[in-house]
Design a protein around this motif. Sequence first.
Motif, mmCIF file in Angstrom:
data_model
loop_
_atom_site.group_PDB
_atom_site.id
_atom_site.type_symbol
_atom_site.label_atom_id
_atom_site.label_comp_id
_atom_site.label_asym_id
_atom_site.label_seq_id
_atom_site.Cartn_x
_atom_site.Cartn_y
_atom_site.Cartn_z
ATOM 1 N N SER A 25 76.205 -12.315 36.773
ATOM 2 C CA SER A 25 75.848 -12.115 35.369
ATOM 3 C C SER A 25 75.029 -10.854 35.125
ATOM 4 O O SER A 25 74.244 -10.785 34.188
ATOM 5 C CB SER A 25 75.089 -13.344 34.856
ATOM 6 N N LEU A 26 75.194 -9.852 35.970
ATOM 7 C CA LEU A 26 74.507 -8.586 35.752
ATOM 8 C C LEU A 26 75.110 -7.845 34.553
ATOM 9 O O LEU A 26 76.273 -8.048 34.206
ATOM 10 C CB LEU A 26 74.611 -7.686 36.987
ATOM 11 N N ARG A 27 74.325 -6.966 33.958
ATOM 12 C CA ARG A 27 74.890 -6.033 32.994
ATOM 13 C C ARG A 27 75.763 -5.031 33.759
ATOM 14 O O ARG A 27 75.347 -4.553 34.823
ATOM 15 C CB ARG A 27 73.784 -5.266 32.270
ATOM 16 N N PRO A 28 76.930 -4.689 33.256
ATOM 17 C CA PRO A 28 77.748 -3.709 33.995
ATOM 18 C C PRO A 28 77.030 -2.373 34.161
ATOM 19 O O PRO A 28 77.068 -1.766 35.236
ATOM 20 C CB PRO A 28 79.018 -3.596 33.150
ATOM 21 N N GLY A 29 76.365 -1.945 33.090
ATOM 22 C CA GLY A 29 75.603 -0.711 33.195
ATOM 23 C C GLY A 29 74.446 -0.835 34.164
ATOM 24 O O GLY A 29 74.098 0.114 34.882
ATOM 25 N N GLY A 30 73.840 -2.024 34.187
ATOM 26 C CA GLY A 30 72.757 -2.269 35.134
ATOM 27 C C GLY A 30 73.237 -2.241 36.565
ATOM 28 O O GLY A 30 72.555 -1.724 37.455
ATOM 29 N N LEU A 31 74.419 -2.795 36.814
ATOM 30 C CA LEU A 31 74.999 -2.766 38.154
ATOM 31 C C LEU A 31 75.196 -1.325 38.626
ATOM 32 O O LEU A 31 74.881 -0.979 39.771
ATOM 33 C CB LEU A 31 76.332 -3.521 38.163
ATOM 34 N N ILE A 32 75.704 -0.479 37.746
ATOM 35 C CA ILE A 32 75.921 0.932 38.095
ATOM 36 C C ILE A 32 74.594 1.609 38.416
ATOM 37 O O ILE A 32 74.462 2.326 39.416
ATOM 38 C CB ILE A 32 76.653 1.654 36.946
#
Length: 409
Positions: A25-32
Amino acid sequence: MSQRYTHEFLKAMPKADLHLHLDGSLRPGGLIEMAKRSKIELPSYTVEGLYDKVFKESYNDLGEYLNGFQYTCAVLRDMENLEQAAYELAMDNLAEGVIYIEVRFAPQLMMDPSKGIDFDRVMHTVNAGLKRAKTEYNRQAEVVAGNKPPFDYGIINCAMRMFGAKGFSPYYTQLFQTLVDHEPKQVIKIAAMEMIRASIRLRDDEGLPIVGLDIAGQEMGYPAHDFKEVYEYAHQNFLLKTVHAGEAYGAESIFEALTQCYADRLGHGYSLFSPEMIQDPSITDKDAYASHLASFVADRRIAIEVCITSNLQTNPAIGDVRQHNFKHMFAHRLATVICTDNRLVSRTTVTREYELANQAADIPLKRLKDMVAYGFKKNFFPDNYLAKRAYAKQALEYFDKVAQQHNIS
């Protein structure tokens, strides 16, 4: 089905998510951002690229669905990233009216003994991120004045049904190397028992809001009864229990979760109304078995953590949301809690899941409020029962207020 409710109302009403995987459930931008900081290689460094290559609208099977976890788990072994992910998850839920969450994950997937990242450090890090979000939100004037319910959370720790000798996490790799003369299943059970003992210690000695035990991972071939002793230990120490059951295996797995693992809730429970999924050869009348089990679950008010999008993605045979077994759960008056499972991997929100539930069944306002209530009454609240009742009452009074504001009666 007719759509009774606007998106705005479903978003504004108070909600709970009780089946919410942190690492899914991470933010996609946060994962990057986290991957760049930790020098973790991703298939793409744009949100669009990750959606195209990893976190898709639909998947061919469960294996493809689980593919993205190799990237999320890798970045979450950095404690700065782990705290950020927990904080952002809470804030993303609050942004859509989700005021109570139970965040679940497998702490041993994040541990790295060679770097000094042990169980206690992982748990304190996750709690720090969630607590920071709680403190910020609950300082708002409306919350302080009692006009809006406060935010709260619990943590559910997952044991893994299976893992290999290498590749799953540094902790699991080291454990296999240490217990070289043990059978793989023995190693897996030792890891699960170690996790539950440590969870109860941190709850009791340090006050961490560890509220429950779950068992996650591949259901087929790894039955819950293999972990009966782990669940007994949790049961004897007043730790509440949920079990991934009936997601990818027949209804007999649900009965096993209830009778051998003392399950207080069921994760997914989809196969309860799919008797054709029963594989136990001793069950000759599958329809009768499923019917009796459904009544057993309903009569005991065992809540089912329903994750519609996730089920549609991992079981393409379901097809349309109107064919999802939620409609049978609803018709049989089961206690259902609408959940996301994995906000990133399933690209969904709690609001979206309520919209899907309303496509699967025509839900009048009283029944909708009942479903919302289950999220507050069937949760594993990190305080005593009286505090839980008071919190649920406040949330449901706020539901009435929001319904009135949106001219819904």
